[in-house]
Motif scaffolding. Sequence first.
Motif, mmCIF file in Angstrom:
data_model
loop_
_atom_site.group_PDB
_atom_site.id
_atom_site.type_symbol
_atom_site.label_atom_id
_atom_site.label_comp_id
_atom_site.label_asym_id
_atom_site.label_seq_id
_atom_site.Cartn_x
_atom_site.Cartn_y
_atom_site.Cartn_z
ATOM 1 N N ASP A 209 8.703 -4.921 -10.234
ATOM 2 C CA ASP A 209 7.182 -4.775 -10.410
ATOM 3 C C ASP A 209 6.788 -5.112 -8.780
ATOM 4 O OD1 ASP A 209 5.273 -7.003 -10.655
ATOM 5 O OD2 ASP A 209 5.556 -6.780 -12.368
ATOM 6 N N LYS B 192 11.493 -8.143 -9.595
ATOM 7 C CA LYS B 192 11.152 -8.180 -11.210
ATOM 8 C C LYS B 192 11.279 -6.590 -11.995
ATOM 9 C CE LYS B 192 9.482 -12.295 -11.260
ATOM 10 N NZ LYS B 192 8.267 -13.101 -12.053
ATOM 11 N N THR C 269 10.251 -3.947 -14.481
ATOM 12 C CA THR C 269 8.897 -3.393 -15.266
ATOM 13 C C THR C 269 8.627 -2.631 -16.154
ATOM 14 O OG1 THR C 269 6.749 -4.248 -14.954
ATOM 15 C CG2 THR C 269 7.630 -2.797 -12.815
ATOM 16 N N SER D 100 5.429 -1.254 -15.925
ATOM 17 C CA SER D 100 4.181 -1.070 -16.028
ATOM 18 C C SER D 100 4.496 0.255 -15.081
ATOM 19 C CB SER D 100 3.865 -1.749 -15.458
ATOM 20 O OG SER D 100 2.603 -1.444 -14.036
ATOM 21 N N ALA E 217 4.433 -0.208 -10.370
ATOM 22 C CA ALA E 217 5.785 0.273 -9.808
ATOM 23 C C ALA E 217 6.197 0.366 -8.789
ATOM 24 C CB ALA E 217 6.969 0.173 -11.178
#
Length: 147
Positions: free
Chosen positions: A104, A114, A116, A118, A121
């Motif tokens: 992230d 973290k 992710t 997405s 990133a």
Amino acid sequence: MIHHITLRVLAHATEDVSRVKMTLDFFLSGAGVREESKLIEELEAEGHHGNPITILSVQLKRKADCLGFARFVHEKFSGEDVARLRDEMPERLDDNQVFHLRFDKQAAYLQQVKFTDSSDAITAKVKIETYPKNWEKAGAIVEELFG
């Protein structure tokens, strides 16, 4: 062991490139990467809709830098992240023995590691080296280093 690691992140037109660089530097500094190895390449590109994008990338080749990155990430993982990593390891390790991770970008700016899913990133491609090439041995190395 690890042959090399490539970290890459996109800075969109609406983002401050220096702040996005800070997200990469968070990983590099946390891993104890030497200053001369922290050379972040910048590439100017154009998005699908003509918007400017800056691609920032760095490749870690020194064994100490690669192991430092793996150690740093492993130490910062939550128990949930480790469990997820173990579950997803077979899908994250491709046939070329490259282990794929996405972190992230916003969390990295806040000095956190973290996972992710997405597309916005920091991507890490960890090239695992085994002789002879063996996917199962590469998987065991990934588990030893990250899980």
